[in-house]
Scaffold this active site. Structure first.
Site: not given
Ligand SMILES: NC(=O)c1ccc[n+]([C@@H]2O[C@H](COP(=O)([O-])OP(=O)(O)OC[C@H]3O[C@@H](n4cnc5c(N)ncnc54)[C@H](OP(=O)(O)O)[C@@H]3O)[C@@H](O)[C@H]2O)c1
Length: 169
Positions: A132, A145
């Protein structure tokens, strides 16, 4: 090169979007997450090309998931470590800070080690992880985070150099 990708956290958000894009491009996709109904929905999007694994990354065991995906898809070429968690935590609650560390540091490391060893043994592959922009500086609103994502970036840099030095592909 065959196109078999394993994506952790493919039930929603970025992971799901990458999975759908890979399916559009003809890949086989191994998808992990904790929400069974969303994994089933992904499976229905491309029958025969989606393999799903119910897995909580905070419990470890990524090596077993990769081993099963290897058998079911006839090899894994790409692993994308995407599963992650973060929340604003102004009160610095242990449950939020430690859940962040357990998911983004423990879960990530478990998957990174397993994927690296798998690729080293099987002639190489592509390992990616979602960090991130928050990784660049400490953050007052969600300190765990920012720190956890700095860990991800730093660790991946280490693996890149390790791969170069070991010529492990
Ligand atoms: N959205 C942003 O602005 C942003 C920016 C920078 C980086 N990121 C990073 O991008 C990645 C995806 O985030 P997103 O924004 O797409 O969020 P999201 O929609 O909440 O997706 C998170 C994913 O991670 C899985 N997950 C979370 N905790 C878990 C656990 N304990 N075991 C297994 N799976 C788990 C969830 O699956 P289940 O709930 O089904 O387990 C879900 O598929 C993350 O690493 C996040 O930090 C996001």
């Amino acid at each position: 090169m065959s196109k078999n990708i394993l994506i952790t956290g493919a039930t929603s958000g970025i992971g799901r979007a990458v999975a759908l894009e890979c399916l559009k491009r003809g890949y086989k996709v191994a998808a992990t997450g904790r929400r069974a109904e969303l994994l089933a929905e992904l499976k229905r999007a491309a029958p025969g090309r989606v393999f799903t694994y119910l897995h909580d990354v905070t419990t470890g065991g990524a090596a077993q998931i990769i081993a099963v995906a290897d058998k079911e898809m006839d090899g894994v070429n790409i692993v994308l470590i995407n599963a992650g968690y973060g929340d604003i935590d102004l009160d610095l609650k242990e449950e939020v800070e430690l859940k962040t560390v357990n998911t983004n540091v423990f879960g990530f490391t478990d998957a990174a080690c397993a994927a690296y060893r798998y690729f080293k043994k099987n002639g190489g592959g592509v390992l990616g992880a979602v960090s991130s922009i928050a990784s660049f500086r400490g953050g007052w609103a969600a300190p765990a985070y920012n720190a956890s994502k700095a860990f991800v970036g730093n660790y991946m840099e280490g693996l890149r150099v390790k791969s170069y030095r070991e010529k492990s592909g």
